[in-house]
Enzyme design. Structure first.
Site, PDB file in Angstrom:
ATOM      1  N   GLU A 189     -10.601   0.267   8.881  1.00  0.00           N
ATOM      2  CA  GLU A 189     -10.629  -0.325   7.711  1.00  0.00           C
ATOM      3  C   GLU A 189     -12.132  -0.467   6.872  1.00  0.00           C
ATOM      4  OE1 GLU A 189      -7.721  -0.648   6.700  1.00  0.00           O
ATOM      5  OE2 GLU A 189      -6.824  -2.517   7.289  1.00  0.00           O
ATOM      6  N   GLU A 222       0.911  -1.243  -0.001  1.00  0.00           N
ATOM      7  CA  GLU A 222      -0.153  -0.028   0.111  1.00  0.00           C
ATOM      8  C   GLU A 222       0.888   1.165   0.045  1.00  0.00           C
ATOM      9  OE1 GLU A 222      -3.856  -0.260   1.794  1.00  0.00           O
ATOM     10  OE2 GLU A 222      -3.364   1.544   3.017  1.00  0.00           O
ATOM     11  N   GLU A 279     -12.598   9.982  10.991  1.00  0.00           N
ATOM     12  CA  GLU A 279     -12.613   9.623   9.410  1.00  0.00           C
ATOM     13  C   GLU A 279     -13.452  10.777   8.758  1.00  0.00           C
ATOM     14  OE1 GLU A 279     -11.436   7.324   7.532  1.00  0.00           O
ATOM     15  OE2 GLU A 279     -10.454   6.104   9.017  1.00  0.00           O
TER      16      GLU A 279
HETATM   17  C1  LIG Z   1      -7.836   7.632   6.969  1.00  0.00           C
HETATM   18  C2  LIG Z   1      -7.639   6.312   6.652  1.00  0.00           C
HETATM   19  N1  LIG Z   1      -8.925   5.586   7.127  1.00  0.00           N
HETATM   20  C3  LIG Z   1      -8.392   4.107   6.802  1.00  0.00           C
HETATM   21  C4  LIG Z   1      -7.761   3.673   5.942  1.00  0.00           C
HETATM   22  C5  LIG Z   1      -7.686   2.432   5.375  1.00  0.00           C
HETATM   23  N2  LIG Z   1      -6.685   1.675   5.966  1.00  0.00           N
HETATM   24  C6  LIG Z   1      -5.443   1.432   5.407  1.00  0.00           C
HETATM   25  O1  LIG Z   1      -5.184   1.905   4.657  1.00  0.00           O
HETATM   26  C7  LIG Z   1      -6.912   4.616   5.298  1.00  0.00           C
HETATM   27  N3  LIG Z   1      -5.847   4.309   4.230  1.00  0.00           N
HETATM   28  N4  LIG Z   1      -7.051   6.162   5.627  1.00  0.00           N
END
Ligand SMILES: Cc1ncc(CNC=O)c(N)n1
Length: 289
Positions: free
Chosen positions: A208, A156, A278
């Site tokens: 996730e 990733e 989030e």
């Molecule tokens: C802010 C945020 N939340 C969840 C994820 C997803 N997990 C890993 O990639 C992500 N990339 N970024």
């Protein structure tokens, strides 16, 4: 797992309420009695959402019986999604990802997201490593699920670098926005050894799951996702990632079923806190502030 109201009337009407709260680019956290305003400092949150009861370990307590019943119906985490559906929808149907889905996304918003998420994912690695350590002490099966998640973060990070160079986004000396910094701080706190496994795994699942639900929506029927963003959506919106999130959710449910009340309360608070972070994180990408 879908975000749709799960066959009950109440979430349906609350979802209508959510729409009225969605600004074209932001989700403002001014919500109902279950959710605090985002003008409040974060510290005020835990008390408000924590069931105030002290630890009750007794397997036969009414609360633990209730929890077992919840688990039969699909797990404690599912009941939390319903209970906090406004926040959950705010995180999983944010204008940022909805605009990817409908094709109206501003490419510069996507670039902003890309750089900030690169910062986040780097910080996510030690957090997941801490969950791995906790899982390894609990069950070999859990450990394998978490290890899979940790292993995929290497690819990733490479993907973020490739994507950034394709789009002329510099990942060196980038400005870390407040929302990103705050979210990374939360991750750091959740990395501590004293954070219970049930809390840590719930947090891991929630982090996730928000991405899974958000990006899967961009790939679902009726989408108009521009081809240049499909790869990003597939990273988190694929059936494989959904299955992995389901496994995390099942682990979380199992841990929560067995956990004392104060741990369950802490996990619920953490779930809410993650949804809020989030939303704030998506806001930065959409708003550019
Ligand atoms: C802010 C945020 N939340 C969840 C994820 C997803 N997990 C890993 O990639 C992500 N990339 N970024």
């Amino acid at each position: 797992m879908t975000h749709e109201p799960r066959g009950t009337k109440a979430p349906e009407s609350r979802l209508c309420h959510v729409r009225t709260l969605l600004h074209p680019t932001r989700v403002t956290l001014v919500l109902d009695a279950d959710c605090r305003s985002n003008s409040q400092p974060h510290k005020t949150l835990p008390r408000q959402h924590s069931p105030s009861k002290k630890a009750v370990n007794g397997e036969s307590s009414p609360k633990s019986k209730k929890r077992r019943k919840m688990a039969d119906a699909g797990g404690i985490t599912k009941t939390w999604i319903k209970k906090h559906i406004i926040l959950y929808t705010g995180a999983t149907r944010h204008p940022f990802t909805v605009r990817i889905r409908d094709g109206s996304i501003d490419p510069s918003a996507f670039k902003r997201w890309l750089a900030q998420d690169y910062v986040f994912v780097r910080e996510f690695v030690p957090f997941v490593a801490s969950v791995l350590i906790k899982a390894s002490k609990q069950s070999p099966e859990d450990m394998e699920v978490v290890l899979g998640g940790l292993a995929s973060l290497s690819g990733e990070i490479d993907w973020f670098k490739r994507e950034a160079s394709k789009r002329d986004v510099s990942l060196a000396n980038l400005t870390v926005h407040n929302a990103t910094r705050n979210y990374c701080r939360l991750l750091e706190k959740l990395t501590l050894p004293e954070v219970e496994y049930a809390v840590a795994i719930t947090a891991f699942w929630a982090i996730e799951a928000v991405y899974q639900e958000s990006f899967a929506h961009c790939l679902e029927d009726g989408n108009n996702t521009p081809p240049e963003f499909v790869e990003a959506c597939q990273r988190w919106g694929s059936p494989g990632f959904r299955e992995y999130c389901r496994s995390l959710q099942q682990i979380a449910n199992r841990c929560l079923e067995k956990a004392p009340e104060h741990v369950v309360a802490a996990a619920e608070t953490t779930f809410i806190t993650i949804l809020e972070h989030e939303i704030e994180f998506w806001n930065v990408s959409s708003g550019g502030t």
